[in-house]
Design a protein around this motif. Structure first.
Motif, short mmCIF file in Angstrom:
data_model
loop_
_atom_site.label_atom_id
_atom_site.label_comp_id
_atom_site.label_asym_id
_atom_site.label_seq_id
_atom_site.Cartn_x
_atom_site.Cartn_y
_atom_site.Cartn_z
N PRO A 284 -39.16 57.95 -20.42
CA PRO A 284 -39.03 56.93 -19.36
C PRO A 284 -37.92 55.93 -19.70
O PRO A 284 -37.76 55.51 -20.85
N LEU A 285 -37.17 55.55 -18.70
CA LEU A 285 -36.07 54.60 -18.90
C LEU A 285 -36.62 53.19 -19.08
O LEU A 285 -37.64 52.84 -18.49
N PRO A 286 -35.94 52.39 -19.88
CA PRO A 286 -36.37 50.99 -20.00
C PRO A 286 -36.14 50.24 -18.69
O PRO A 286 -35.20 50.53 -17.95
N ALA A 287 -37.00 49.29 -18.42
CA ALA A 287 -36.83 48.49 -17.21
C ALA A 287 -35.64 47.55 -17.38
O ALA A 287 -35.40 47.03 -18.48
N PRO A 288 -34.85 47.34 -16.33
CA PRO A 288 -33.76 46.36 -16.43
C PRO A 288 -34.30 44.98 -16.76
O PRO A 288 -35.43 44.64 -16.43
N LEU A 289 -33.47 44.18 -17.41
CA LEU A 289 -33.87 42.81 -17.76
C LEU A 289 -33.72 41.90 -16.54
O LEU A 289 -32.74 42.01 -15.80
N THR A 290 -34.67 41.04 -16.33
CA THR A 290 -34.62 40.14 -15.18
C THR A 290 -34.92 38.69 -15.55
O THR A 290 -34.67 37.79 -14.75
N LYS A 291 -35.46 38.42 -16.73
CA LYS A 291 -35.99 37.10 -17.04
C LYS A 291 -34.94 36.00 -17.00
O LYS A 291 -35.25 34.84 -16.76
N ASP A 292 -33.67 36.36 -17.28
CA ASP A 292 -32.62 35.34 -17.33
C ASP A 292 -31.78 35.27 -16.06
O ASP A 292 -30.76 34.57 -16.02
N ASN A 293 -32.17 36.02 -15.03
CA ASN A 293 -31.49 35.89 -13.74
C ASN A 293 -31.96 34.60 -13.08
O ASN A 293 -33.12 34.46 -12.70
N LEU A 294 -31.06 33.65 -12.96
CA LEU A 294 -31.41 32.37 -12.36
C LEU A 294 -31.62 32.51 -10.85
O LEU A 294 -31.21 33.50 -10.24
N LYS A 295 -32.27 31.53 -10.28
CA LYS A 295 -32.44 31.53 -8.83
C LYS A 295 -31.07 31.57 -8.17
O LYS A 295 -30.18 30.80 -8.49
N GLY A 296 -30.89 32.51 -7.27
CA GLY A 296 -29.60 32.68 -6.62
C GLY A 296 -28.74 33.76 -7.26
O GLY A 296 -27.74 34.17 -6.68
N ASP A 298 -27.98 37.31 -7.75
CA ASP A 298 -28.37 38.52 -7.03
C ASP A 298 -27.96 39.77 -7.80
O ASP A 298 -26.99 40.46 -7.45
N ALA A 299 -28.66 40.05 -8.88
CA ALA A 299 -28.43 41.28 -9.63
C ALA A 299 -28.91 42.47 -8.80
O ALA A 299 -29.70 42.33 -7.87
N LEU A 300 -28.44 43.65 -9.17
CA LEU A 300 -28.78 44.84 -8.40
C LEU A 300 -30.28 45.12 -8.38
O LEU A 300 -30.78 45.76 -7.45
N VAL A 301 -31.01 44.65 -9.41
CA VAL A 301 -32.45 44.89 -9.42
C VAL A 301 -33.16 44.19 -8.27
O VAL A 301 -34.29 44.55 -7.93
N LYS A 302 -32.52 43.18 -7.68
CA LYS A 302 -33.11 42.53 -6.51
C LYS A 302 -32.85 43.32 -5.23
O LYS A 302 -33.47 43.05 -4.19
N ILE A 303 -31.94 44.27 -5.31
CA ILE A 303 -31.49 44.98 -4.11
C ILE A 303 -32.01 46.42 -4.06
O ILE A 303 -32.39 46.92 -3.01
N LEU A 304 -32.01 47.08 -5.24
CA LEU A 304 -32.31 48.51 -5.29
C LEU A 304 -33.69 48.75 -5.89
O LEU A 304 -34.01 48.22 -6.94
N PRO A 305 -34.51 49.57 -5.26
CA PRO A 305 -35.80 49.94 -5.86
C PRO A 305 -35.59 50.68 -7.18
O PRO A 305 -34.53 51.29 -7.40
N GLY A 534 -22.35 40.71 -7.05
CA GLY A 534 -23.62 40.97 -7.70
C GLY A 534 -23.70 42.36 -8.29
O GLY A 534 -24.42 42.59 -9.26
N GLY A 535 -22.96 43.31 -7.73
CA GLY A 535 -22.99 44.66 -8.26
C GLY A 535 -22.36 45.65 -7.31
O GLY A 535 -22.08 45.35 -6.15
N VAL A 536 -22.15 46.86 -7.84
CA VAL A 536 -21.56 47.94 -7.07
C VAL A 536 -22.58 49.07 -6.98
O VAL A 536 -23.04 49.59 -8.01
N MET A 571 -33.98 50.09 0.55
CA MET A 571 -33.52 48.88 -0.12
C MET A 571 -34.68 47.89 -0.27
O MET A 571 -35.69 47.98 0.44
N LEU A 572 -34.50 46.95 -1.17
CA LEU A 572 -35.48 45.88 -1.33
C LEU A 572 -35.17 44.70 -0.42
O LEU A 572 -35.99 43.78 -0.29
N THR A 573 -34.00 44.71 0.18
CA THR A 573 -33.62 43.67 1.13
C THR A 573 -33.61 44.26 2.53
O THR A 573 -33.79 45.47 2.72
N LYS A 574 -33.39 43.41 3.53
CA LYS A 574 -33.44 43.83 4.92
C LYS A 574 -32.23 43.30 5.67
O LYS A 574 -31.68 42.25 5.34
N GLY A 575 -31.82 44.04 6.68
CA GLY A 575 -30.76 43.57 7.55
C GLY A 575 -31.30 42.65 8.64
O GLY A 575 -32.49 42.33 8.67
#
Length: 577
Positions: A284-296, A298-305, A534-536, A571-575
């Motif tokens: 199993p792959l390690p989960a991406p790190l998120t704890k240091d993403n400040l409010k605002g 927008d890392a890819l983990v907020k966008i992609l499942p 935020g990412g490609v 996606m985790l976001t919506k249009g």
């Protein structure tokens, strides 16, 4: 006296440190074992490269004793190859392969060893190895590997999970670059004392990794705390930066940091264990790190499942473009050359919605429910046929001409009834009201843009975003109460491919949080509402992806037009509409 004692202490400490750094021993897997099958080694010369013209290079190939021509073998390519080929040097790859293959700790693997090219008497090593981009990957795939397999009649697997690249120092970054550029061909990387420093831009990799959708790679890195620190950078810090970036995004990776220096012996000592790790069963792959993403942030983990990727919606088309959605979230796109418009409902199944002229390159539904379109002329029309802005009534499919004497590429329609469209050749954004017919030459809203292409509005309608096909920017304009636009800024910096001055910024979509998603040569680039990358997101295919839109249930699917195919992904976001 005190100064002399201090100097002596430093010298003694350095001597102890150097001894510890050189205390790397080859283990039993790097020794000859008489009771295991032994592969054979062949040598060759490679000349007449089209990718690196004027170069010639030495090379070799290891063919394991267990190789069966009827069963394509795994592959591993070594840069600075002949240094790995010796059976009494620091690496002893043929002996290590003999032992690990016999122990079934790695698959039956053919190894190709390539020295860097020579141009006359000058080494081409730094240019080939330290440069970013796909040139060396193409050299392997188009020239070196076919040459070796043909010369020695070898069958090598096409499965990228069974293909690895290895190198040390500049060869280490070269190996990573090969897999980074072509994960469809190589998915395992072994880098020792890798030069991820600013020799030819390699120091950018940690930042690129953090803002690029995770690729299916397994990466083993090794370095020593006493590695180089010179004008190009600090090797131990650079490798730690690589490891940190890989951990942040959730890569399958391992980093071994010892106390060694810039010495190949250290890599040779860990080679057997590194190979066992590379060829181990999937985990199993390690989960991406998120704890240091400040409010605002927008890392890819907020966008992609965490799971899922692109799904094929339809293929066998001509050239797809003009992605958009209606008020119910149905998706629409154009098969431009065939003058057809397709509709994709909530079930994800496409059907022809409109057939016949005109040919459409961009379209959006307006607040009045009509579909506004950038017409590129008619099917079978003359080359110099006039283009127009048109509107299609959804119920009757009747086409009305909104504006003439225009060359529209893509468009967007505001809630207040203004159409904004890009004139790519003129470098302009043009505006005209929806409630007009046959308007000649509507007014210019903004100019001076390097081949404007995609265009979109923020959710509140206060900002107009325009992508540059010819440059590396996306512009942001303020939308005034009267519909005019002003205060244009080069608000977003699009990533461009290596050795290209343009990003290929094309179609765009904006989500309900104001993030802009812009198609480009390197993928779909996502920017937050403040203009920060935020990412490609990876393109759905190697073919160009030119147009995207949010649609489907809750507008939580991103649809993409890519040449002759249409794809979508959850996606985790919506249009918004």
């Amino acid at each position: 006296m005190r100064k002399h004692l201090t100097l002596l202490a430093l010298l003694l400490a350095s001597a102890c440190l150097a001894y510890a750094a050189d205390d790397y021993k080859l283990g039993p897997d790097s020794q000859f074992k008489a009771d295991v099958p032994h592969g054979r080694v062949e040598r060759f010369q490679l000349t007449n490269s089209a990718i690196f013209p004027g170069t010639h290079r030495e090379g070799g190939v290891y063919i394991p004793a267990q190789y069966d021509p009827g069963q394509p073998a795994a592959l591993m390519v070594f840069q600075d190859g002949l240094g790995y080929l010796s059976t009494n040097g620091s690496w002893r790859v043929p002996l290590v392969f003999d032992n690990l293959i016999a122990a079934k700790e790695m698959p039956v693997t053919i190894a190709i060893f390539l020295n860097p090219g020579m141009r006359s008497e000058q080494s081409n090593r730094s240019f080939e190895y330290d440069s970013l981009g796909d040139a060396y990957a193409r050299f392997l795939l188009e020239e070196a590997i076919p040459f070796v397999t043909n010369k020695f009649s070898l069958a090598i697997t096409s499965d990228p999970e069974l293909r690895a690249v290895c190198g040390s120092s500049s060869g280490g970054i070269c190996s990573f670059t090969v897999a980074w550029e072509r994960p469809d061909q190589f998915r395992k990387v072994l880098s020792t004392i890798g030069s991820f420093t600013n020799i030819r831009g390699g120091h950018n990799y940690p930042a690129l990794i953090r803002k690029t959708e995770r690729k299916p790679l397994r990466v083993f890195l090794q370095d020593g705390s006493n590695d180089l620190n010179n004008l190009f950078g600090d090797w131990p810090l650079a490798n730690q930066g690589m490891a940190s970036a890989l951990r942040f995004i959730g890569y399958d990776h391992k980093f071994v940091l010892g106390d060694g220096s810039h010495n190949a012996r250290h890599g040779g000592a860990i080679l057997p264990d590194a190979l066992r790790w590379l060829w181990r069963a999937p985990e199993p792959l390690p989960a991406p790190l998120t704890k240091d993403n400040l409010k605002g942030d927008d890392a890819l983990v907020k966008i992609l499942p965490a799971e899922g990727s692109w799904e094929l919606v339809m293929d066998g088309l001509g050239f797809t473009d003009a992605a958009c959605s209606d008020a119910e979230g149905n998706f629409y796109f154009s098969d431009l050359g065939h003058a057809k418009l397709y509709k994709v409902g909530a079930d994800g199944k496409p059907s022809v919605w409109f057939e016949g002229n005109p040919k459409i390159s961009g379209m959006k539904f307006g607040p009045d429910g009509r579909l506004y379109c950038a017409s590129q002329g008619t099917l079978g029309g003359a080359r110099d046929e006039k283009k127009a802005l048109v509107a299609i009534e959804p119920d009757t499919k009747k086409v009305a001409v909104i504006a003439t004497d225009v060359t529209p590429n893509d468009l967007v329609v505001s809630k207040t009834g203004w159409i904004y469209f890009t004139d790519t050749g003129a470098g302009q954004v043009i505006m005209c009201p929806t409630q007009t017919y046959g308007m000649p030459r509507p007014r210019v809203a903004a100019g001076g843009i390097n081949k404007p292409n995609g265009i979109g509005l923020s959710p509140d309608g206060k900002f107009l975003i325009v992508s540059e096909l010819g440059g590396t920017n996306a512009w942001s304009f303020m939308v005034n109460p009267d519909g005019t636009i002003s205060a244009g800024e080069r608000y977003m910096e699009l990533r461009a491919p290596v050795n290209r001055a343009d990003s290929g910024g094309d179609g765009l979509a904006i989500d309900q949080e104001g993030r802009a998603f812009i198609t480009s040569y390197v993928g779909i680039q996502m920017f937050d509402a403040t203009g920060r990358l935020g990412g490609v997101i990876a393109k759905p295919s190697e073919k160009g992806c030119v147009s995207i839109a949010f649609a489907g249930p809750e507008r939580s699917w991103l649809y993409a037009c890519a040449s002759d195919k249409v794809f979508r992904r959850k996606m985790l976001t919506k249009g918004f509409y």
